[in-house]
Scaffold this motif. Structure first.
Motif, PDB file in Angstrom:
ATOM      1  N   SER A  28      -8.156  -0.706 -19.456  1.00  0.00           N
ATOM      2  CA  SER A  28      -7.940   0.523 -18.710  1.00  0.00           C
ATOM      3  C   SER A  28      -7.114   1.483 -19.550  1.00  0.00           C
ATOM      4  CB  SER A  28      -7.222   0.234 -17.382  1.00  0.00           C
ATOM      5  OG  SER A  28      -7.259   1.382 -16.545  1.00  0.00           O
ATOM      6  N   ALA A  40       1.192  -5.952  -3.107  1.00  0.00           N
ATOM      7  CA  ALA A  40      -0.256  -5.825  -2.866  1.00  0.00           C
ATOM      8  C   ALA A  40      -1.028  -5.567  -4.167  1.00  0.00           C
ATOM      9  CB  ALA A  40      -0.529  -4.703  -1.864  1.00  0.00           C
ATOM     10  N   GLY A  41      -0.484  -4.715  -5.025  1.00  0.00           N
ATOM     11  CA  GLY A  41      -1.161  -4.413  -6.287  1.00  0.00           C
ATOM     12  C   GLY A  41      -1.271  -5.668  -7.155  1.00  0.00           C
ATOM     13  N   VAL A  74      -6.528   0.025 -10.144  1.00  0.00           N
ATOM     14  CA  VAL A  74      -5.845  -0.591  -8.996  1.00  0.00           C
ATOM     15  C   VAL A  74      -5.046   0.481  -8.268  1.00  0.00           C
ATOM     16  CG1 VAL A  74      -3.920  -1.331 -10.495  1.00  0.00           C
ATOM     17  CG2 VAL A  74      -4.227  -2.396  -8.258  1.00  0.00           C
ATOM     18  N   TYR A  75      -5.163   0.485  -6.957  1.00  0.00           N
ATOM     19  CA  TYR A  75      -4.454   1.480  -6.134  1.00  0.00           C
ATOM     20  C   TYR A  75      -3.925   0.792  -4.885  1.00  0.00           C
ATOM     21  CZ  TYR A  75      -6.444   5.286  -8.879  1.00  0.00           C
ATOM     22  OH  TYR A  75      -6.774   6.124  -9.907  1.00  0.00           O
ATOM     23  N   THR A  76      -2.689   1.130  -4.516  1.00  0.00           N
ATOM     24  CA  THR A  76      -2.113   0.646  -3.260  1.00  0.00           C
ATOM     25  C   THR A  76      -1.802   1.855  -2.384  1.00  0.00           C
ATOM     26  OG1 THR A  76      -1.165  -1.310  -4.323  1.00  0.00           O
ATOM     27  CG2 THR A  76      -0.176  -0.642  -2.239  1.00  0.00           C
ATOM     28  N   LEU A  90       3.518  -3.118 -13.686  1.00  0.00           N
ATOM     29  CA  LEU A  90       2.658  -4.075 -12.975  1.00  0.00           C
ATOM     30  C   LEU A  90       1.756  -4.816 -13.967  1.00  0.00           C
ATOM     31  CD1 LEU A  90       0.995  -5.263 -10.538  1.00  0.00           C
ATOM     32  CD2 LEU A  90      -0.245  -3.118 -10.502  1.00  0.00           C
ATOM     33  N   ARG A 117       5.391  -3.952  -2.454  1.00  0.00           N
ATOM     34  CA  ARG A 117       5.490  -5.195  -1.679  1.00  0.00           C
ATOM     35  C   ARG A 117       4.522  -6.271  -2.171  1.00  0.00           C
ATOM     36  NH1 ARG A 117       4.001  -5.088   3.278  1.00  0.00           N
ATOM     37  NH2 ARG A 117       3.224  -2.979   3.632  1.00  0.00           N
ATOM     38  N   ASN A 143       3.129   6.736 -16.059  1.00  0.00           N
ATOM     39  CA  ASN A 143       2.883   5.925 -14.860  1.00  0.00           C
ATOM     40  C   ASN A 143       3.594   4.575 -14.967  1.00  0.00           C
ATOM     41  OD1 ASN A 143       1.927   4.711 -12.575  1.00  0.00           O
ATOM     42  ND2 ASN A 143      -0.230   5.221 -12.926  1.00  0.00           N
ATOM     43  N   THR A 144       4.910   4.624 -14.849  1.00  0.00           N
ATOM     44  CA  THR A 144       5.733   3.409 -14.997  1.00  0.00           C
ATOM     45  C   THR A 144       5.337   2.297 -14.033  1.00  0.00           C
ATOM     46  OG1 THR A 144       7.535   4.808 -15.734  1.00  0.00           O
ATOM     47  CG2 THR A 144       8.126   2.581 -15.071  1.00  0.00           C
ATOM     48  N   PRO A 145       5.110   2.583 -12.728  1.00  0.00           N
ATOM     49  CA  PRO A 145       4.746   1.479 -11.834  1.00  0.00           C
ATOM     50  C   PRO A 145       3.515   0.717 -12.318  1.00  0.00           C
ATOM     51  CG  PRO A 145       5.283   3.427 -10.554  1.00  0.00           C
ATOM     52  CD  PRO A 145       5.262   3.855 -11.991  1.00  0.00           C
ATOM     53  N   SER A 146       2.500   1.447 -12.764  1.00  0.00           N
ATOM     54  CA  SER A 146       1.272   0.797 -13.220  1.00  0.00           C
ATOM     55  C   SER A 146       1.520   0.022 -14.513  1.00  0.00           C
ATOM     56  CB  SER A 146       0.194   1.856 -13.422  1.00  0.00           C
ATOM     57  OG  SER A 146      -1.007   1.250 -13.803  1.00  0.00           O
ATOM     58  N   ARG A 159       3.313   0.397  -0.936  1.00  0.00           N
ATOM     59  CA  ARG A 159       3.648   0.076  -2.333  1.00  0.00           C
ATOM     60  C   ARG A 159       4.955  -0.708  -2.441  1.00  0.00           C
ATOM     61  NH1 ARG A 159       1.962   5.940  -4.805  1.00  0.00           N
ATOM     62  NH2 ARG A 159      -0.214   5.759  -4.181  1.00  0.00           N
ATOM     63  N   GLU A 182      -1.825  12.546  -6.127  1.00  0.00           N
ATOM     64  CA  GLU A 182      -0.512  12.423  -6.775  1.00  0.00           C
ATOM     65  C   GLU A 182      -0.510  12.840  -8.233  1.00  0.00           C
ATOM     66  OE1 GLU A 182       1.331   8.890  -3.997  1.00  0.00           O
ATOM     67  OE2 GLU A 182       0.043   8.402  -5.680  1.00  0.00           O
TER      68      GLU A 182
HETATM   69  C1  COA Z   1       0.577   1.053  -9.611  1.00  0.00           C
HETATM   70  C2  COA Z   1       0.420   0.557  -8.167  1.00  0.00           C
HETATM   71  C3  COA Z   1      -1.038   0.140  -7.950  1.00  0.00           C
HETATM   72  C4  COA Z   1       1.317  -0.697  -7.973  1.00  0.00           C
HETATM   73  O1  COA Z   1       0.974  -1.271  -6.716  1.00  0.00           O
HETATM   74  P1  COA Z   1       2.069  -2.003  -5.797  1.00  0.00           P
HETATM   75  O2  COA Z   1       1.332  -2.667  -4.678  1.00  0.00           O
HETATM   76  O3  COA Z   1       3.143  -1.054  -5.443  1.00  0.00           O
HETATM   77  O4  COA Z   1       2.620  -3.088  -6.850  1.00  0.00           O
HETATM   78  P2  COA Z   1       3.472  -4.397  -6.570  1.00  0.00           P
HETATM   79  O5  COA Z   1       4.289  -4.262  -5.321  1.00  0.00           O
HETATM   80  O6  COA Z   1       2.551  -5.570  -6.641  1.00  0.00           O
HETATM   81  O7  COA Z   1       4.454  -4.386  -7.815  1.00  0.00           O
HETATM   82  C5  COA Z   1       4.226  -5.230  -8.896  1.00  0.00           C
HETATM   83  C6  COA Z   1       5.121  -4.885 -10.071  1.00  0.00           C
HETATM   84  O8  COA Z   1       4.798  -3.569 -10.523  1.00  0.00           O
HETATM   85  C7  COA Z   1       5.988  -2.946 -10.988  1.00  0.00           C
HETATM   86  N1  COA Z   1       6.281  -1.781 -10.152  1.00  0.00           N
HETATM   87  C8  COA Z   1       5.719  -1.451  -8.960  1.00  0.00           C
HETATM   88  N2  COA Z   1       6.231  -0.276  -8.506  1.00  0.00           N
HETATM   89  C9  COA Z   1       7.132   0.120  -9.440  1.00  0.00           C
HETATM   90  C10 COA Z   1       7.960   1.267  -9.577  1.00  0.00           C
HETATM   91  N3  COA Z   1       7.980   2.236  -8.643  1.00  0.00           N
HETATM   92  N4  COA Z   1       8.736   1.368 -10.692  1.00  0.00           N
HETATM   93  C11 COA Z   1       8.705   0.412 -11.637  1.00  0.00           C
HETATM   94  N5  COA Z   1       7.937  -0.697 -11.570  1.00  0.00           N
HETATM   95  C12 COA Z   1       7.162  -0.829 -10.492  1.00  0.00           C
HETATM   96  C13 COA Z   1       7.074  -3.965 -10.892  1.00  0.00           C
HETATM   97  O9  COA Z   1       7.082  -4.707 -12.113  1.00  0.00           O
HETATM   98  C14 COA Z   1       6.594  -4.831  -9.759  1.00  0.00           C
HETATM   99  O10 COA Z   1       7.117  -6.122  -9.798  1.00  0.00           O
HETATM  100  P3  COA Z   1       8.494  -6.438  -8.989  1.00  0.00           P
HETATM  101  O11 COA Z   1       8.212  -6.050  -7.548  1.00  0.00           O
HETATM  102  O12 COA Z   1       8.670  -7.893  -9.186  1.00  0.00           O
HETATM  103  O13 COA Z   1       9.530  -5.572  -9.607  1.00  0.00           O
HETATM  104  C15 COA Z   1       0.868   1.630  -7.127  1.00  0.00           C
HETATM  105  O14 COA Z   1       2.120   2.145  -7.509  1.00  0.00           O
HETATM  106  C16 COA Z   1      -0.123   2.767  -6.969  1.00  0.00           C
HETATM  107  O15 COA Z   1      -1.074   2.679  -6.198  1.00  0.00           O
HETATM  108  N6  COA Z   1       0.100   3.870  -7.708  1.00  0.00           N
HETATM  109  C17 COA Z   1      -0.800   5.027  -7.646  1.00  0.00           C
HETATM  110  C18 COA Z   1      -2.135   4.687  -8.247  1.00  0.00           C
HETATM  111  C19 COA Z   1      -1.990   4.200  -9.689  1.00  0.00           C
HETATM  112  O16 COA Z   1      -1.180   4.698 -10.454  1.00  0.00           O
HETATM  113  N7  COA Z   1      -2.857   3.241 -10.069  1.00  0.00           N
HETATM  114  C20 COA Z   1      -2.914   2.722 -11.400  1.00  0.00           C
HETATM  115  C21 COA Z   1      -3.943   3.491 -12.141  1.00  0.00           C
HETATM  116  S1  COA Z   1      -4.395   2.579 -13.607  1.00  0.00           S
END
Ligand code: COA
Length: 162
Positions: free
Chosen positions: A114, A92-93, A81-83, A126, A90, A120-123, A88, A24
């Protein structure tokens, strides 16, 4: 969904999830897919590795590695951390990082660090939700596919060891 310490037999599943993230191009500077054998090297007896399972399948992992060879930094660990893509959003991260924080604290580390791509907004979200602090931005820290990228340095103290 539940977390547990990873074992060598999880290496295939971890590699599959890691390689989705590598593909990705938002998660890591690593350009090359990993083989399970390389993941097995993570199990060094010092750095915790966690997986999250759902219905018997690994859907997420969090791992630590050495931050620095210098003795003074022995209590600082790098983490990732990776899901799995289809799992994603739900929780797990979150579960993986919480378990990693517990395991690293128990193993005597006092800090997790880290570097996260600024895009990388999701990370970032989180990690902020779990008490990580964004220390600052390294500009043009390295190139991915020939393009300079900025990364946010994040850290979280593990209070039991301070
Ligand atoms: C980052 C990552 C590990 C998050 O894992 P996940 O299992 O989807 O995370 P969660 O479901 O536990 O989400 C936890 C919180 O993260 C944030 N989040 C997760 N996905 C998001 C998104 N697409 N946009 C914004 N915030 C997000 C939210 O704050 C969320 O809390 P909420 O559900 O109460 O809103 C996942 O997106 C991933 O694997 N990404 C690719 C690999 C990566 O970038 N790893 C990090 C490298 S340091």
């Amino acid at each position: 969904m539940q977390s547990r310490a990873a074992i060598q037999e999880d290496a295939e599943a971890i590699a599959r999830i890691y390689n989705e993230g590598i593909e990705e191009r938002i998660a890591t500077f690593e350009p090359r897919p990993r083989m399970a054998g390389e993941i097995r090297d993570w199990f060094d007896g010092t750095h915790p590795v966690i997986v999250v399972e759902e219905d018997g399948a690994v859907i997420s992992f969090a791992n630590t590695s050495a931050y620095s060879p210098r003795g003074c930094y022995s209590g600082v660990a790098e983490f990732s951390v990776y899901t799995a893509r289809e799992a994603r959003g739900r929780g797990a991260g979150t579960l993986a990082i919480k378990a990693l924080m517990e395991a690293t604290e128990e193993a005597g580390f006092w800090k997790l660090v880290s570097r996260v791509f600024v895009e990388n907004t999701p990370s970032r979200e989180l990690l902020l939700s779990l008490g990580f602090r964004e220390v600052g931005v390294h500009e043009k820290h390295a190139r991915l596919d020939g393009i300079w990228r900025d990364v946010v340095v994040v850290e979280r103290l593990l209070p039991a060891n301070l």
